[in-house]
Design a protein around this motif. Structure first.
Motif, PDB file in Angstrom:
ATOM      1  N   ASP A  47       0.813  -1.220   0.000  1.00 52.03           N
ATOM      2  CA  ASP A  47       0.000   0.000   0.000  1.00 52.03           C
ATOM      3  C   ASP A  47       0.841   1.261   0.000  1.00 52.03           C
ATOM      4  N   ASP A  48       1.940   1.252   0.730  1.00 54.57           N
ATOM      5  CA  ASP A  48       2.739   2.467   0.838  1.00 54.57           C
ATOM      6  C   ASP A  48       3.570   2.772  -0.410  1.00 54.57           C
ATOM      7  N   THR A  49       3.611   1.845  -1.357  1.00 57.37           N
ATOM      8  CA  THR A  49       4.384   2.084  -2.575  1.00 57.37           C
ATOM      9  C   THR A  49       3.482   2.147  -3.806  1.00 57.37           C
ATOM     10  N   ARG A  50       2.215   2.260  -3.614  1.00 54.57           N
ATOM     11  CA  ARG A  50       1.285   2.176  -4.739  1.00 54.57           C
ATOM     12  C   ARG A  50       1.135   3.464  -5.532  1.00 54.57           C
ATOM     13  N   LEU A  51       1.958   4.420  -5.260  1.00 53.86           N
ATOM     14  CA  LEU A  51       1.844   5.680  -5.978  1.00 53.86           C
ATOM     15  C   LEU A  51       2.625   5.684  -7.279  1.00 53.86           C
ATOM     16  N   TYR A  52       3.559   4.772  -7.444  1.00 58.59           N
ATOM     17  CA  TYR A  52       4.332   4.773  -8.682  1.00 58.59           C
ATOM     18  C   TYR A  52       3.757   3.799  -9.695  1.00 58.59           C
ATOM     19  N   SER A  53       4.166   3.976 -10.940  1.00 62.39           N
ATOM     20  CA  SER A  53       3.614   3.138 -11.996  1.00 62.39           C
ATOM     21  C   SER A  53       4.647   2.116 -12.460  1.00 62.39           C
ATOM     22  N   ILE A  54       4.167   1.124 -13.198  1.00 62.92           N
ATOM     23  CA  ILE A  54       5.035   0.094 -13.776  1.00 62.92           C
ATOM     24  C   ILE A  54       4.814   0.089 -15.286  1.00 62.92           C
ATOM     25  N   ASN A  55       5.770  -0.461 -16.004  1.00 63.59           N
ATOM     26  CA  ASN A  55       5.575  -0.487 -17.450  1.00 63.59           C
ATOM     27  C   ASN A  55       4.793  -1.730 -17.870  1.00 63.59           C
ATOM     28  N   GLN A  56       4.240  -1.651 -19.054  1.00 68.36           N
ATOM     29  CA  GLN A  56       3.397  -2.720 -19.592  1.00 68.36           C
ATOM     30  C   GLN A  56       4.168  -4.029 -19.706  1.00 68.36           C
ATOM     31  N   ASN A  57       5.447  -3.969 -20.063  1.00 67.48           N
ATOM     32  CA  ASN A  57       6.245  -5.187 -20.247  1.00 67.48           C
ATOM     33  C   ASN A  57       6.382  -5.975 -18.948  1.00 67.48           C
ATOM     34  N   LEU A  58       6.599  -5.293 -17.845  1.00 75.98           N
ATOM     35  CA  LEU A  58       6.716  -5.974 -16.561  1.00 75.98           C
ATOM     36  C   LEU A  58       5.423  -6.687 -16.208  1.00 75.98           C
ATOM     37  N   TYR A  59       4.326  -6.003 -16.414  1.00 73.30           N
ATOM     38  CA  TYR A  59       3.007  -6.602 -16.150  1.00 73.30           C
ATOM     39  C   TYR A  59       2.795  -7.843 -17.020  1.00 73.30           C
ATOM     40  N   GLU A  60       3.116  -7.737 -18.302  1.00 74.42           N
ATOM     41  CA  GLU A  60       2.953  -8.863 -19.227  1.00 74.42           C
ATOM     42  C   GLU A  60       3.867 -10.032 -18.850  1.00 74.42           C
ATOM     43  N   GLU A  61       5.096  -9.741 -18.422  1.00 74.89           N
ATOM     44  CA  GLU A  61       6.027 -10.798 -18.017  1.00 74.89           C
ATOM     45  C   GLU A  61       5.487 -11.577 -16.817  1.00 74.89           C
ATOM     46  N   GLU A  62       4.937 -10.868 -15.857  1.00 75.53           N
ATOM     47  CA  GLU A  62       4.390 -11.536 -14.678  1.00 75.53           C
ATOM     48  C   GLU A  62       3.184 -12.397 -15.045  1.00 75.53           C
ATOM     49  N   ARG A  63       2.335 -11.886 -15.905  1.00 77.72           N
ATOM     50  CA  ARG A  63       1.181 -12.678 -16.370  1.00 77.72           C
ATOM     51  C   ARG A  63       1.652 -13.920 -17.129  1.00 77.72           C
ATOM     52  N   GLU A  64       2.687 -13.754 -17.932  1.00 76.63           N
ATOM     53  CA  GLU A  64       3.213 -14.874 -18.719  1.00 76.63           C
ATOM     54  C   GLU A  64       3.758 -15.984 -17.817  1.00 76.63           C
ATOM     55  N   LYS A  65       4.368 -15.615 -16.702  1.00 76.63           N
ATOM     56  CA  LYS A  65       4.854 -16.618 -15.745  1.00 76.63           C
ATOM     57  C   LYS A  65       3.716 -17.497 -15.259  1.00 76.63           C
ATOM     58  N   VAL A  66       2.600 -16.866 -14.927  1.00 81.65           N
ATOM     59  CA  VAL A  66       1.454 -17.624 -14.417  1.00 81.65           C
ATOM     60  C   VAL A  66       0.847 -18.483 -15.522  1.00 81.65           C
ATOM     61  N   ILE A  67       0.772 -17.955 -16.713  1.00 84.21           N
ATOM     62  CA  ILE A  67       0.219 -18.723 -17.832  1.00 84.21           C
ATOM     63  C   ILE A  67       1.090 -19.948 -18.123  1.00 84.21           C
ATOM     64  N   LYS A  68       2.408 -19.788 -18.058  1.00 85.37           N
ATOM     65  CA  LYS A  68       3.304 -20.937 -18.243  1.00 85.37           C
ATOM     66  C   LYS A  68       3.089 -21.979 -17.148  1.00 85.37           C
ATOM     67  N   LEU A  69       2.911 -21.509 -15.923  1.00 82.68           N
ATOM     68  CA  LEU A  69       2.642 -22.449 -14.829  1.00 82.68           C
ATOM     69  C   LEU A  69       1.324 -23.170 -15.067  1.00 82.68           C
ATOM     70  N   HIS A  70       0.326 -22.441 -15.532  1.00 88.06           N
ATOM     71  CA  HIS A  70      -0.976 -23.060 -15.805  1.00 88.06           C
ATOM     72  C   HIS A  70      -0.843 -24.155 -16.863  1.00 88.06           C
ATOM     73  N   ASN A  71       0.008 -23.943 -17.838  1.00 91.49           N
ATOM     74  CA  ASN A  71       0.209 -24.939 -18.892  1.00 91.49           C
ATOM     75  C   ASN A  71       0.913 -26.192 -18.377  1.00 91.49           C
ATOM     76  N   LYS A  72       1.595 -26.098 -17.245  1.00 91.77           N
ATOM     77  CA  LYS A  72       2.281 -27.259 -16.666  1.00 91.77           C
ATOM     78  C   LYS A  72       1.345 -28.159 -15.860  1.00 91.77           C
ATOM     79  N   ILE A  73       0.172 -27.666 -15.528  1.00 91.73           N
ATOM     80  CA  ILE A  73      -0.748 -28.436 -14.684  1.00 91.73           C
ATOM     81  C   ILE A  73      -1.080 -29.759 -15.355  1.00 91.73           C
ATOM     82  N   ASN A  74      -1.018 -30.830 -14.565  1.00 98.26           N
ATOM     83  CA  ASN A  74      -1.291 -32.175 -15.051  1.00 98.26           C
ATOM     84  C   ASN A  74      -2.672 -32.616 -14.573  1.00 98.26           C
ATOM     85  N   LYS A  75      -3.578 -32.858 -15.516  1.00100.14           N
ATOM     86  CA  LYS A  75      -4.952 -33.250 -15.172  1.00100.14           C
ATOM     87  C   LYS A  75      -5.023 -34.595 -14.475  1.00100.14           C
ATOM     88  N   ASN A  76      -4.018 -35.426 -14.679  1.00 98.03           N
ATOM     89  CA  ASN A  76      -4.043 -36.782 -14.141  1.00 98.03           C
ATOM     90  C   ASN A  76      -3.445 -36.899 -12.747  1.00 98.03           C
TER      91      ASN A  76
END
Length: 106
Positions: A47-76
């Motif tokens: 909360d105390d650092t929420r005044l600054y902004s981040i660039n779009q690339n950083l946001y996309e990189e973090e989302r991509e990490k989660v998407i890659k993890l989601h692709n590793k999930i094994n249904k079995n």
């Protein structure tokens, strides 16, 4: 309690459960990694650092990490639903905490 705090508390609980698990399968590792991502986002964007902004690339990189993890999930394997839920929570947490800070350059 805010939605952000609810999602973060679920991540903390996942971290506790993972540390108690002896033999870990891929889905449990995905659950752990998603919880770690949320934890690190919480530390970087408190909360105390929420005044600054981040660039779009950083946001996309973090989302991509989660998407890659989601692709590793094994249904079995055990904990399939929990792994999917962990990925959804990580993405939702990013939407709440990071997306409002994305600096869109024109």
């Amino acid at each position: 309690m805010q939605l952000e705090d609810i999602i973060y508390n679920r991540a903390k609980e996942r971290l506790k459960n993972y540390s108690r698990t002896i033999k870990k399968n891929i889905n449990e590792k995905v659950i752990y990694e998603c919880a770690i991502i949320q934890y690190l986002i919480r530390q970087d964007y408190r909360d105390d650092t929420r005044l600054y902004s981040i660039n779009q690339n950083l946001y996309e990189e973090e989302r991509e990490k989660v998407i890659k993890l989601h692709n590793k999930i094994n249904k079995n394997e055990d904990h399939y639903e929990k792994a999917v839920e962990a990925c959804k929570d990580a993405l939702a947490y990013m939407e709440i905490v990071m997306k409002p800070r994305v600096n869109i350059e024109y």
